[in-house]
Design an enzyme around this catalytic site. Structure first.
Site, PDB file in Angstrom:
ATOM      1  N   LYS A 127      59.672  44.610  42.807  1.00 27.05           N
ATOM      2  CA  LYS A 127      60.807  44.823  42.242  1.00 27.05           C
ATOM      3  C   LYS A 127      60.891  43.980  41.217  1.00 27.05           C
ATOM      4  CE  LYS A 127      62.826  41.539  42.723  1.00 27.05           C
ATOM      5  NZ  LYS A 127      63.575  40.068  42.818  1.00 27.05           N
ATOM      6  N   ASP A 162      66.820  40.406  48.768  1.00 25.27           N
ATOM      7  CA  ASP A 162      66.495  41.498  47.829  1.00 25.27           C
ATOM      8  C   ASP A 162      66.125  42.740  48.774  1.00 25.27           C
ATOM      9  OD1 ASP A 162      66.381  40.520  45.335  1.00 25.27           O
ATOM     10  OD2 ASP A 162      64.402  39.520  45.620  1.00 25.27           O
TER      11      ASP A 162
HETATM   12  O1  C5P Z   1      67.411  35.784  50.797  1.00 24.52           O
HETATM   13  P1  C5P Z   1      66.136  35.002  50.222  1.00 24.52           P
HETATM   14  O2  C5P Z   1      65.301  34.641  51.307  1.00 24.52           O
HETATM   15  O3  C5P Z   1      65.564  35.932  49.191  1.00 24.52           O
HETATM   16  O4  C5P Z   1      66.510  33.474  49.202  1.00 24.52           O
HETATM   17  C1  C5P Z   1      65.936  32.912  49.364  1.00 24.52           C
HETATM   18  C2  C5P Z   1      66.709  31.399  49.001  1.00 24.52           C
HETATM   19  O5  C5P Z   1      67.026  31.569  47.645  1.00 24.52           O
HETATM   20  C3  C5P Z   1      68.010  31.312  49.869  1.00 24.52           C
HETATM   21  O6  C5P Z   1      67.823  30.530  51.128  1.00 24.52           O
HETATM   22  C4  C5P Z   1      68.618  30.452  49.005  1.00 24.52           C
HETATM   23  O7  C5P Z   1      68.481  29.060  48.890  1.00 24.52           O
HETATM   24  C5  C5P Z   1      68.438  31.034  47.704  1.00 24.52           C
HETATM   25  N1  C5P Z   1      69.456  32.070  47.149  1.00 24.52           N
HETATM   26  C6  C5P Z   1      70.641  31.990  46.671  1.00 24.52           C
HETATM   27  N2  C5P Z   1      71.649  32.848  46.245  1.00 24.52           N
HETATM   28  C7  C5P Z   1      71.145  34.143  46.484  1.00 24.52           C
HETATM   29  C8  C5P Z   1      69.822  34.411  46.781  1.00 24.52           C
HETATM   30  C9  C5P Z   1      68.896  33.639  47.507  1.00 24.52           C
HETATM   31  O8  C5P Z   1      71.081  30.682  46.511  1.00 24.52           O
HETATM   32  N3  C5P Z   1      71.850  35.296  46.153  1.00 24.52           N
END
Ligand code: C5P
Length: 273
Positions: A14, A130
């Site tokens: 992605k 994602d």
């Molecule tokens: O959801 P994912 O595992 O991809 O996100 C990793 C970290 O990135 C989350 O725990 C958070 O700290 C941060 N994040 C965020 N806002 C988002 C996506 C991710 O703060 N929209």
């Protein structure tokens, strides 16, 4: 008709062509406005019904990838609610800003939908920000925390992807942001060439990632110096960066040059769609 014994699904990389951070919720998650396309390079996931859960990780990028319940593939299968044997053939670098883990999880859910002949029935955004867009796996605008997906009609783009081999922690990059209330993207063009519009957008995580991992800035400089590079930017929270080119031949020439000049970097030409 008998159900298939196993199902193999491609998990494409992605790429965030633009990623604006427009706010922060009270739970800490950030509000995003991003345009995403998918590459023709990626991992492959094979899933078979089994008596108990298992995960085998193979492929050139398998080193360091957990083969247990820490892996998002495993969590996705648990969320679906059936034990399966998963083989994850890993070709994408991990913690790289190109949604590898999310795309793998989405591929597991799509494979299980085919195997068990039912919808996944799980909250994909809860697996990872994602994962919803990776379920679609085609050009889209992502808003909210990644849970609002609007498919976009965009002509394929020719790109080179480069990862310098350093992992970047997404939470650390978000924490290092100096501003979290940036303007959203302008309205994406409908049918017009995307490049002039993309050039006017940003990745708001780029400066923070460069500060945490200065090699990201070197990658961006190196891409910017390539013959025919029209736009150079970081994807996601890094460290993978991309350059866009007018055609496949220019992208392939650039990737071949990078493979010679920076053999320790992961570089590949790709088509985004
Ligand atoms: O959801 P994912 O595992 O991809 O996100 C990793 C970290 O990135 C989350 O725990 C958070 O700290 C941060 N994040 C965020 N806002 C988002 C996506 C991710 O703060 N929209």
């Amino acid at each position: 008709m008998t159900a298939p014994a196993n199902k193999t699904v491609f998990a494409p990389a992605k790429i965030n062509l633009a990623l604006h951070v427009t706010g922060q919720r009270t739970d800490g998650y950030h509000l995003l406005d991003s345009v995403v396309m998918f590459a023709d390079v990626g991992d492959t996931v094979t899933v078979a019904a089994a008596a108990r859960m298992s995960l085998q990780v193979t492929g050139p990028m398998a080193a360091g990838v957990p083969a247990d319940d820490r892996n998002l593939c495993w969590k996705a299968a648990e969320a679906f609610g059936a034990p399966v044997a998963i083989t994850l053939d890993k070709h994408l670098p991990a913690a790289a800003g190109i949604g590898g883990g999310s795309s793998d999880a989405a591929a597991v859910l799509r494979a299980m939908e085919a195997l068990f002949d039912r919808g996944h029935g799980c909250d994909t955004a809860a697996l990872g920000a994602d994962v919803p867009v990776c379920m679609l796996a085609r050009a889209a605008r992502m808003q909210g925390i990644g849970d609002r997906i609007l498919p976009l009609s965009m002509a394929p783009l020719h790109a080179v992807l480069v990862n310098p081999g350093v992992g970047v922690s997404t939470p650390e990059v978000f924490r290092a942001l100096s501003r979290k209330d940036n303007p959203p993207m302008s309205e994406p063009p409908c049918g017009d060439p995307a490049l002039p519009w993309l050039l006017a957008q940003r990745n708001d995580l780029q400066a923070a990632a460069c500060a945490l991992q200065p090699v990201v800035a070197s990658v961006l400089d190196t891409l910017g110096a390539l013959d025919g590079a029209r736009l150079v930017r970081m994807s996601g929270s890094g460290a993978t960066c991309f350059a866009l080119f007018d055609d496949a031949a220019a992208a392939q020439r650039a990737a071949a040059l990078l493979q010679r000049t920076h053999p320790s970097w992961w570089s590949t030409a790709t088509v985004l769609s």
